[in-house]
Design a protein around this motif. Structure first.
Motif, PDB file in Angstrom:
ATOM      1  N   VAL A   1       0.846  -1.190   0.000  1.00 24.24           N
ATOM      2  CA  VAL A   1       0.000   0.000   0.000  1.00 24.24           C
ATOM      3  C   VAL A   1       0.885   1.245   0.000  1.00 24.24           C
ATOM      4  N   VAL A   2       0.715   2.074  -1.036  1.00 22.66           N
ATOM      5  CA  VAL A   2       1.569   3.247  -1.247  1.00 22.66           C
ATOM      6  C   VAL A   2       0.686   4.495  -1.325  1.00 22.66           C
ATOM      7  N   ARG A   3       1.042   5.539  -0.594  1.00 24.26           N
ATOM      8  CA  ARG A   3       0.252   6.776  -0.632  1.00 24.26           C
ATOM      9  C   ARG A   3       0.442   7.539  -1.934  1.00 24.26           C
ATOM     10  N   GLY A   4       1.647   7.452  -2.519  1.00 22.98           N
ATOM     11  CA  GLY A   4       1.964   8.245  -3.701  1.00 22.98           C
ATOM     12  C   GLY A   4       1.324   7.729  -4.974  1.00 22.98           C
ATOM     13  N   GLU A   5       1.619   8.449  -6.065  1.00 23.85           N
ATOM     14  CA  GLU A   5       1.044   8.121  -7.365  1.00 23.85           C
ATOM     15  C   GLU A   5       1.616   6.832  -7.941  1.00 23.85           C
ATOM     16  N   GLN A   6       2.856   6.518  -7.582  1.00 22.72           N
ATOM     17  CA  GLN A   6       3.489   5.338  -8.157  1.00 22.72           C
ATOM     18  C   GLN A   6       4.626   4.852  -7.261  1.00 22.72           C
ATOM     19  N   VAL A   7       5.034   3.620  -7.505  1.00 23.06           N
ATOM     20  CA  VAL A   7       6.208   3.061  -6.846  1.00 23.06           C
ATOM     21  C   VAL A   7       7.422   3.396  -7.701  1.00 23.06           C
ATOM     22  N   VAL A   8       8.466   3.932  -7.066  1.00 23.79           N
ATOM     23  CA  VAL A   8       9.665   4.343  -7.794  1.00 23.79           C
ATOM     24  C   VAL A   8      10.708   3.220  -7.713  1.00 23.79           C
ATOM     25  N   PHE A   9      11.054   2.651  -8.867  1.00 25.80           N
ATOM     26  CA  PHE A   9      12.110   1.639  -8.953  1.00 25.80           C
ATOM     27  C   PHE A   9      13.371   2.338  -9.450  1.00 25.80           C
ATOM     28  N   ARG A  10      14.373   2.436  -8.580  1.00 23.70           N
ATOM     29  CA  ARG A  10      15.568   3.188  -8.934  1.00 23.70           C
ATOM     30  C   ARG A  10      16.771   2.625  -8.199  1.00 23.70           C
ATOM     31  N   SER A  11      17.918   2.642  -8.867  1.00 19.64           N
ATOM     32  CA  SER A  11      19.153   2.165  -8.256  1.00 19.64           C
ATOM     33  C   SER A  11      20.268   3.166  -8.511  1.00 19.64           C
ATOM     34  N   LEU A  12      21.121   3.308  -7.512  1.00 22.73           N
ATOM     35  CA  LEU A  12      22.308   4.151  -7.682  1.00 22.73           C
ATOM     36  C   LEU A  12      23.317   3.533  -8.634  1.00 22.73           C
ATOM     37  N   HIS A  13      23.197   2.247  -8.865  1.00 22.69           N
ATOM     38  CA  HIS A  13      24.258   1.514  -9.540  1.00 22.69           C
ATOM     39  C   HIS A  13      23.822   0.973 -10.900  1.00 22.69           C
ATOM     40  N   SER A  14      22.805   1.593 -11.494  1.00 24.35           N
ATOM     41  CA  SER A  14      22.372   1.225 -12.836  1.00 24.35           C
ATOM     42  C   SER A  14      22.184   2.504 -13.648  1.00 24.35           C
ATOM     43  N   PRO A  15      22.137   2.423 -14.971  1.00 20.62           N
ATOM     44  CA  PRO A  15      22.007   3.627 -15.799  1.00 20.62           C
ATOM     45  C   PRO A  15      20.739   4.415 -15.478  1.00 20.62           C
ATOM     46  N   GLY A  16      20.800   5.723 -15.742  1.00 26.54           N
ATOM     47  CA  GLY A  16      19.644   6.579 -15.529  1.00 26.54           C
ATOM     48  C   GLY A  16      19.737   7.354 -14.232  1.00 26.54           C
ATOM     49  N   ALA A  17      18.706   8.175 -13.945  1.00 25.74           N
ATOM     50  CA  ALA A  17      18.600   8.975 -12.725  1.00 25.74           C
ATOM     51  C   ALA A  17      19.861   9.797 -12.486  1.00 25.74           C
ATOM     52  N   PHE A  18      20.305  10.515 -13.540  1.00 15.11           N
ATOM     53  CA  PHE A  18      21.592  11.222 -13.462  1.00 15.11           C
ATOM     54  C   PHE A  18      21.573  12.342 -12.421  1.00 15.11           C
ATOM     55  N   LEU A  19      20.473  13.104 -12.349  1.00 18.97           N
ATOM     56  CA  LEU A  19      20.404  14.185 -11.366  1.00 18.97           C
ATOM     57  C   LEU A  19      20.462  13.630  -9.955  1.00 18.97           C
ATOM     58  N   PHE A  20      19.708  12.570  -9.710  1.00 20.77           N
ATOM     59  CA  PHE A  20      19.705  11.959  -8.387  1.00 20.77           C
ATOM     60  C   PHE A  20      21.104  11.484  -8.012  1.00 20.77           C
ATOM     61  N   LYS A  21      21.784  10.810  -8.930  1.00 23.77           N
ATOM     62  CA  LYS A  21      23.121  10.295  -8.643  1.00 23.77           C
ATOM     63  C   LYS A  21      24.116  11.419  -8.386  1.00 23.77           C
ATOM     64  N   PHE A  22      24.029  12.479  -9.200  1.00 27.33           N
ATOM     65  CA  PHE A  22      24.947  13.606  -9.026  1.00 27.33           C
ATOM     66  C   PHE A  22      24.790  14.217  -7.637  1.00 27.33           C
ATOM     67  N   LEU A  23      23.541  14.493  -7.250  1.00 27.62           N
ATOM     68  CA  LEU A  23      23.292  15.126  -5.959  1.00 27.62           C
ATOM     69  C   LEU A  23      23.621  14.178  -4.811  1.00 27.62           C
ATOM     70  N   PHE A  24      23.326  12.905  -4.984  1.00 29.21           N
ATOM     71  CA  PHE A  24      23.604  11.929  -3.932  1.00 29.21           C
ATOM     72  C   PHE A  24      25.100  11.851  -3.649  1.00 29.21           C
ATOM     73  N   LYS A  25      25.910  11.785  -4.696  1.00 29.87           N
ATOM     74  CA  LYS A  25      27.345  11.560  -4.534  1.00 29.87           C
ATOM     75  C   LYS A  25      28.112  12.814  -4.126  1.00 29.87           C
ATOM     76  N   ARG A  26      27.545  14.006  -4.395  1.00 27.17           N
ATOM     77  CA  ARG A  26      28.299  15.237  -4.152  1.00 27.17           C
ATOM     78  C   ARG A  26      27.657  16.163  -3.118  1.00 27.17           C
ATOM     79  N   ALA A  27      26.594  15.724  -2.496  1.00 22.90           N
ATOM     80  CA  ALA A  27      25.893  16.591  -1.546  1.00 22.90           C
ATOM     81  C   ALA A  27      26.784  17.017  -0.391  1.00 22.90           C
ATOM     82  N   ASP A  28      27.744  16.177  -0.011  1.00 24.05           N
ATOM     83  CA  ASP A  28      28.612  16.530   1.108  1.00 24.05           C
ATOM     84  C   ASP A  28      29.448  17.777   0.834  1.00 24.05           C
ATOM     85  N   GLN A  29      29.594  18.145  -0.445  1.00 19.17           N
ATOM     86  CA  GLN A  29      30.422  19.295  -0.811  1.00 19.17           C
ATOM     87  C   GLN A  29      29.691  20.628  -0.664  1.00 19.17           C
ATOM     88  N   PHE A  30      28.332  20.593  -0.560  1.00 19.76           N
ATOM     89  CA  PHE A  30      27.617  21.869  -0.548  1.00 19.76           C
ATOM     90  C   PHE A  30      26.395  21.916   0.352  1.00 19.76           C
TER      91      PHE A  30
END
Length: 472
Positions: free
Chosen positions: A298-327
């Motif tokens: 049971v999910v409140r949102g519009e959809q279930v998000v299937f995403r991995s840090l270690h597969s192609p795609g989600a470039f913005l998410f990966k960029f921010l995830f890996k470099r957030a400590d810098q800013f």
């Protein structure tokens, strides 16, 4: 029925302030070992097993002593074939008395003995600091995590240390583990035990009751005495930080947090709703379906998000995830909150999409689990737009965690500045109370969402140690 004799490497029974029964492995671990061993009735001195692969075997029996019959701990359950399974802890390791750290003022006390606490301790030891780790080793991992593979790959799942040769792949080569894309739960816990042993880190199993400032040091009170330390690192992790909706407190008999489930077989034949859209919710759903429950995600949102840090795609998410400590620490509070909401939103590994389908799990988006009262008895229903309510027997909450420093009872006497429960930290992860540091998920606003993961110790432990050495 099978009888399995299990000898634990850690001195887990000789504890103070914790319930002894909590140290006995849950039934699923014994079942896995019994499946591996078949007709073998005794196991001695092993670090762990996973899917038929012996992780490591060492000879440490010279430091062990038999327990008296009255001190033995037994777990009785059933295997998948409904055979009786009896697991018996028959040895415990002799450990030094906790009073060994009470005589002098420590350079550093670490409260919490999980991966982040062990990483800080490894750094402290390499710098020659007089340090003690207080707490139950790997408590959250053993008590509250579903023993399924980790999301992070072997190459990055490392407990940080200034010494070379102690990454997970180093352990895997030494233990001759087969190559795999993901690390099993038992492989990681075996690695963690090996890491602690190699660095000679010996946590003292004392439950901390209070912490307070006393002139130029900190007083840490336990049931058996007081530990004095010049500086303190709080590494308690997620214990006690489960998000619980209000209706769960009103109907506790109908709700269970996923981290509190000891055996999924208790839901066999029942209709169960998993509330949540993250990895733990999906894993719990699969475990429930395998145990024979009719399972609804049971999910409140519009959809279930299937995403991995270690597969192609989600470039913005990966960029921010890996470099957030810098800013991230330089951003205004409102932008920090928006960024963390984006980075910590619940997602599921893409490889589980097909597994959920094959397991016959119903996925309900834009839906809620609603308590109802029928003929004076409380029950639950899944409510989805435009559909008839679905009655269910029980709800399992995979609603995640929200760290709040105000929920740590031993810090009640320490005035701390915080932002929505997360402590205000400087660049060294030092709080507004001088000499009191926080690591792990408490440092979300300092290094970003990497603080939630084991590999986040690489970003955080050196910072904390730099601050400790600066003050020393």
């Amino acid at each position: 029925g099978a009888t399995l004799t299990w000898i634990v490497l850690d001195p887990v029974i000789a504890s103070d302030g914790f319930a002894d029964k909590s140290y006995v492995c849950d039934l699923s671990i014994f079942r896995d070992v019994a499946r591996v061993l078949g007709g073998v009735s005794e196991v001695t001195t092993v670090l762990g097993y996973d899917l038929g692969v012996r992780i490591a075997q060492v000879d440490t029996t010279s430091n062990w002593r038999p327990l008296s019959p009255a001190s033995k701990h037994r777990l009785i359950g059933t295997t998948e074939n409904d055979e009786n399974l009896v697991a018996e802890l028959v040895y415990r390791q002799t450990s030094p008395p906790p009073s060994r750290v009470f005589s002098d003022c420590l350079d550093l006390a670490i409260i919490g003995a999980g991966p982040t606490g062990m990483s800080i301790a490894a750094h402290a030891k390499s710098h020659g600091l007089n340090c003690a780790i207080l707490g139950e080793p790997w408590a959250f991992w053993y008590r509250h995590m579903i023993p399924l593979p980790l999301r992070s790959p072997p190459a990055t799942t490392n407990i940080d240390t200034p010494r070379h040769g102690f990454q997970f792949l180093d352990f895997a080569r030494q233990a001759k583990l087969p190559e795999a894309k993901r690390i099993s739960f038992h492989e990681f816990t075996a690695y963690a035990a090996w890491f602690a042993a190699q660095h000679e880190l010996r946590p003292i199993k004392l439950a901390v009751q209070s912490v307070r400032r006393d002139h130029d040091s900190w007083l840490i009170r336990t049931r058996t005495g007081v530990v004095r330390a010049r500086q303190v690192v709080v590494a308690v992790g997620l214990n006690g930080m489960q998000r619980m909706p209000e209706e769960a407190s009103q109907h506790p008999q109908l709700y269970t947090a996923v981290s509190e489930i000891k055996c999924f077989e208790e839901f066999r034949g029942k209709r169960v709703a998993i509330v949540g859209a993250g990895q733990s919710s999906a894993e719990a759903a699969l475990a429930l379906a395998a145990a024979g429950a009719e399972t609804h995600l049971v999910v409140r949102g519009e959809q279930v998000v299937f995403r991995s840090l270690h597969s192609p795609g989600a470039f913005l998410f990966k960029f921010l995830f890996k470099r957030a400590d810098q800013f991230i620490s330089w951003l205004p509070t409102s932008l920090q909150t928006m960024l963390l909401r984006f980075l910590t939103k619940g997602t599921i590994e893409p490889e589980l999409r097909d597994e959920l389908t094959r397991a016959g799990i119903w996925i309900h988006t834009r839906s809620l689990v609603v308590p109802t009262v029928l003929e004076g008895e409380s029950s639950l229903e899944v409510h989805s737009p435009g559909k008839e309510p679905i009655p269910i027997d029980h709800a399992v909450l995979g609603t995640g965690y929200a760290f709040d420093v105000r929920r740590i009872p031993f810090l009640n006497d320490v005035p701390l500045k915080h932002i929505a429960g997360l402590p205000r930290l400087n660049q060294y992860a030092e709080s507004s109370a001088s000499g009191l540091y926080f690591c792990g998920i408490a440092a979300l606003r300092l290094i970003g969402s990497q603080a939630q993961f084991v590999f986040g110790t690489k970003k955080l432990s050196p910072r904390i140690m730099a601050g400790i050495l600066r003050c020393s």
